[in-house]
Design a protein around this motif. Sequence first.
Motif, mmCIF file in Angstrom:
data_model
loop_
_atom_site.group_PDB
_atom_site.id
_atom_site.type_symbol
_atom_site.label_atom_id
_atom_site.label_comp_id
_atom_site.label_asym_id
_atom_site.label_seq_id
_atom_site.Cartn_x
_atom_site.Cartn_y
_atom_site.Cartn_z
ATOM 1 N N THR A 255 20.624 15.221 26.599
ATOM 2 C CA THR A 255 20.468 15.348 28.021
ATOM 3 C C THR A 255 19.456 16.428 28.580
ATOM 4 O O THR A 255 18.949 16.410 29.731
ATOM 5 N N GLU A 256 19.676 17.673 28.019
ATOM 6 C CA GLU A 256 18.936 18.911 28.405
ATOM 7 C C GLU A 256 17.563 18.819 27.836
ATOM 8 O O GLU A 256 17.326 18.985 26.433
ATOM 9 N N ALA A 257 16.474 18.843 28.603
ATOM 10 C CA ALA A 257 15.343 18.552 28.058
ATOM 11 C C ALA A 257 14.877 19.742 27.274
ATOM 12 O O ALA A 257 14.459 19.520 26.152
ATOM 13 N N ASP B 258 18.744 19.861 41.664
ATOM 14 C CA ASP B 258 18.138 20.474 40.539
ATOM 15 C C ASP B 258 18.360 18.916 39.620
ATOM 16 O O ASP B 258 19.498 18.414 39.524
ATOM 17 N N ASN B 259 17.558 18.343 39.012
ATOM 18 C CA ASN B 259 17.736 17.397 38.236
ATOM 19 C C ASN B 259 18.255 16.192 38.804
ATOM 20 O O ASN B 259 19.192 15.543 38.462
ATOM 21 N N MET B 260 17.654 15.922 40.085
ATOM 22 C CA MET B 260 18.300 15.065 40.998
ATOM 23 C C MET B 260 17.310 14.918 41.924
ATOM 24 O O MET B 260 16.626 15.766 42.674
ATOM 25 N N GLY C 297 15.434 25.902 36.057
ATOM 26 C CA GLY C 297 14.594 25.705 34.675
ATOM 27 C C GLY C 297 12.923 25.444 35.252
ATOM 28 O O GLY C 297 12.159 26.206 34.819
ATOM 29 N N LEU C 298 12.943 24.367 35.921
ATOM 30 C CA LEU C 298 11.531 24.044 36.408
ATOM 31 C C LEU C 298 10.857 25.224 37.338
ATOM 32 O O LEU C 298 9.762 25.265 37.023
ATOM 33 N N GLY C 299 11.611 25.753 38.111
ATOM 34 C CA GLY C 299 10.750 26.774 38.993
ATOM 35 C C GLY C 299 10.670 27.872 38.019
ATOM 36 O O GLY C 299 9.782 28.906 38.440
ATOM 37 N N ASN D 147 6.976 16.132 31.921
ATOM 38 C CA ASN D 147 8.208 15.539 32.253
ATOM 39 C C ASN D 147 8.968 16.464 31.803
ATOM 40 O O ASN D 147 8.874 17.100 30.804
ATOM 41 N N HIS D 148 10.045 16.559 32.760
ATOM 42 C CA HIS D 148 11.125 17.704 32.567
ATOM 43 C C HIS D 148 12.591 17.105 32.283
ATOM 44 O O HIS D 148 13.771 17.901 32.291
ATOM 45 N N THR D 149 12.664 15.904 32.359
ATOM 46 C CA THR D 149 14.047 15.356 32.447
ATOM 47 C C THR D 149 14.214 13.704 32.110
ATOM 48 O O THR D 149 13.037 13.178 32.403
ATOM 49 N N THR E 50 6.576 22.756 23.775
ATOM 50 C CA THR E 50 7.801 23.504 23.917
ATOM 51 C C THR E 50 7.766 24.650 24.699
ATOM 52 O O THR E 50 6.936 25.459 24.958
ATOM 53 N N ASN E 51 8.956 24.653 25.742
ATOM 54 C CA ASN E 51 8.835 25.510 26.872
ATOM 55 C C ASN E 51 8.924 26.980 26.098
ATOM 56 O O ASN E 51 9.426 27.169 24.999
ATOM 57 N N GLY E 52 8.559 28.103 27.028
ATOM 58 C CA GLY E 52 8.821 29.404 26.561
ATOM 59 C C GLY E 52 9.131 30.370 27.774
ATOM 60 O O GLY E 52 9.206 29.732 29.019
HETATM 61 C C1 475 Z 1 15.260 20.889 32.547
HETATM 62 N N1 475 Z 1 14.532 20.300 38.435
HETATM 63 C C2 475 Z 1 15.191 22.009 31.671
HETATM 64 C C3 475 Z 1 13.502 22.985 32.454
HETATM 65 O O1 475 Z 1 11.229 22.563 31.491
HETATM 66 C C4 475 Z 1 14.071 22.509 31.346
HETATM 67 C C5 475 Z 1 13.696 20.169 40.674
HETATM 68 C C6 475 Z 1 13.621 19.488 41.935
HETATM 69 C C7 475 Z 1 14.155 18.141 41.838
HETATM 70 C C8 475 Z 1 14.413 17.687 40.658
HETATM 71 N N2 475 Z 1 14.803 18.527 39.642
HETATM 72 C C9 475 Z 1 14.272 19.676 39.442
HETATM 73 C C10 475 Z 1 14.466 19.762 37.136
HETATM 74 O O2 475 Z 1 14.320 18.739 37.024
HETATM 75 C C11 475 Z 1 14.588 20.964 36.205
HETATM 76 O O3 475 Z 1 14.834 22.242 36.309
HETATM 77 N N3 475 Z 1 14.557 20.536 34.812
HETATM 78 C C12 475 Z 1 14.598 21.516 33.702
HETATM 79 O O4 475 Z 1 13.365 22.066 33.493
HETATM 80 C C13 475 Z 1 11.929 23.463 32.258
HETATM 81 O O5 475 Z 1 14.203 23.794 30.280
HETATM 82 O O6 475 Z 1 16.169 21.490 30.428
HETATM 83 O O7 475 Z 1 16.648 20.486 33.078
#
Ligand code: 475
Length: 829
Positions: free
Chosen positions: A671-673, A286-288, A135-137, A371-373, A479-481
Amino acid sequence: EWPIGDETTWKTALDANDVDPEDAQGVANTVVHHITTSLARQAGNMDTLAAYQATALSVRDQLIKRWNETTTYHTSRAPKRIYYLSIEWLIGRSLDNAVLNLGMRNTYEDATRKLGFNFEDLLNEERDAALGNGGLGRLAACYIDSMATLCLPGWGYGLRYNYGIFKQLLSSTGEQLEAPDPWLDRENPWEIPRLDVAYPIRFYGHVESVPNSDKAVWQGGMECLAVAYDTPIPGYATKNCANIRLWSAKPVQGFDLNSFNAGNYEASVQASSEVGNITQVLYPNDNMYAGKLLRLQQQYLWTSASLQDILRRFLKLDKPWSQLSDFICIQMNDTHPTIAIAELMRILVDEEDVPYDQAWKITTKVFAYTNHTVLPEALEKWELSLFEKLLPRHLQLIYRINYEFMGQVAKRWPNDMDRMRRMSIIEEGTPKYVRMAHLAIVGSFKVNGVAELHSQLLQSTIFRDFVEFKGRDFFTNVTNGITPRRWVLQCNPELAELVTHTLGSDQWLTNAQLLRNLLPMAEDVNFRKAWDVIKKNNKRRLADVLEEELGILVNVDSIFACQIKRMHEYKRQTLNIFAIIHRYMQIKKATPEERKKMQPWTFIFAGKAAPGYYIAKLVIRLIVNVGKVINNDLDIGDLLNVCFIPDYSVSIAEVLIPAADVSVQISTAGTEASGTSNMKLAINGALLLGTVDEIAEDAGEDQCFMFGHLADQVQQVRFNNSYNPIPLDQRSPELAEVFKYIESGVFGDAHIYESLTKTVYEHDYYLVSNDFGSYLAAQKLVDDVWANRDEWTKKAILTAFAMGDFSSDRSVQDYADGIWGVESERVPE
Ligand code: 475
């Protein structure tokens, strides 16, 4: 006046390179030019790969022209610029997207056909640029598309990994195997190497303070270069072209031999291989958070090079430092680039002679943090000793930043030691840590979450103390898009055509709110028919892929339910696969009459697990093995199929998403941003089956199938699961039955899945058992609506055309207005 040489010669030459966007012969000329020159090939010696490469180079020429015009124009206008720092850019393929945004798709299709090629085949030669996890990328990639389309003066900055996210293979027993993704083995036609744009980067070394000043001298250690590679990103229906500048690490001749490797040739060569490692590979989490030195090296090389580049551009304006924030804004995509705050302080204080207090004033007006999480395991905190070794001067500056910050906290809340401990940038304990989110908040002028609920949760949980300190207005929501160009026009051309035809214009592609005007079409029989034909075509296209790639024959009249995302416990692919097993058991028990009343489903999964995430990998294994049993059970006919598509990617998403009937979004509430695949699926007409989600509000709750505990109930249920546990067969008799079935060995040796079922039997942190019953009930509602297909199609139409708010154009405009303070600067025609 003319800068150099003969003006007429220059201008005639420049004009000669112009191509009429509608002129297929003109385009063919440029393609053939690249075939014969850049590729050194000939008509008699061509294949589709070469044809793709020449076509891509021809398109690149168009992009570069626009890129040049955009930079020239923006330089002359000197507007405030936005820089988007993202450690991940999940772009996918570029050819189709580029020709669509340029408005030249038909011309290129024509031209290449006349040269003997099928354009679709050329598109399939392209490798994904997969420089991201999820998601973030992908969000960064959608945002740069919108920045270009909105004509905002902005660039993205990232890292040019030699290896993107790993290629996912499946063993014969369903285990994930990871193979490298050498995406640069073939030349990358989309990048422009700028070997002349290179900045020195230092690591390790030592610091000497300068007496009677705030300054220090950081020297020694290991020096290397960050070299720029540019990827032009064309806007839609505009000449504006944005840029993603990616850095590659390169050793420099002559390390500081005195202080680092004095007289030790071997060690100095080793240092050069250490440099070579820095931009080798994307971290596959991801998310870690992982906490590795190499990752911190990546973050510092990227942010330092980006800042040097940004400041060099600012310095050309010849303005005082005090005006920095009038000309630049830096958006930090998560905490990964947070070291930029200390780096800007270092540059201002140590190199530019700005006094500390003034430097801090300047710095804190420049940065904003997204912030994404809220997941604790994803929050970055660097072990202090590691940080100090790699970036000793930055740690000193962080101590000072924290000292002043703690002083302010103490002043407002005297003797509140616990608050100071909670808020400190340094986490005390053994070992000590640097908390990057705290530094990001203290050093930014704005912090945002990525969905209404997520932003609320941020403020009431992990950043609560900071809300009290900074005030409510400091925190906001954007809000994301997703970009409707790639996620409708490119991936679902038939739907795009229907929309354009019905609205009488393609303006919806830059103003997605216009989609709302199509909501009444839900009541139009002919429109619904056209809609159904398109969905069926997309499902056939996917079914062909499933047959070819996986050997699975699916029923195109079944409900295509897609759960496509990273494998993670919080996303609960478990809930889905356990419910599938439950459904299978029900079908097996049913009489032929009962079976006739059942609705057919095809469950489709795709997603990678972090290589070290054991439980997530086990879930893949379970899905694959359940699929094998169910797909090969002739007795159940085509009532149920389960597919796991390996090696999920942007390109695969482009095939899956238009074909989906149901969008499975079942993470534990809160939990899901934000989720963004949900938006892509919805706008392509998939109905939402999920836990609470703000998309539901927009589509209208009646179009969605919602279930499960709400975010504000999760804590309590979780507490009970851990401390007042009820046996599983009382919490969820259905799930207990499913587990017994797994334990009976139907899907392979029962032991394999023990550690997975144990997570539910014991703490069930993600509430799988607590939500299982209501998930089954929600699927039952899906069955009922599917039985009435007219009603289904109406809901799909109402869902899709209510999605205007989820265009990334809206998100980016929100950032521009509410945070960045940048304005559109459209290159004149
Ligand atoms: C969320 N990635 C989604 C999305 O906002 C959200 C990358 C490297 C290291 C650790 N984590 C990451 C994320 O945390 C990530 O992709 N988060 C996501 O961002 C965009 O739509 O809910 O889980």
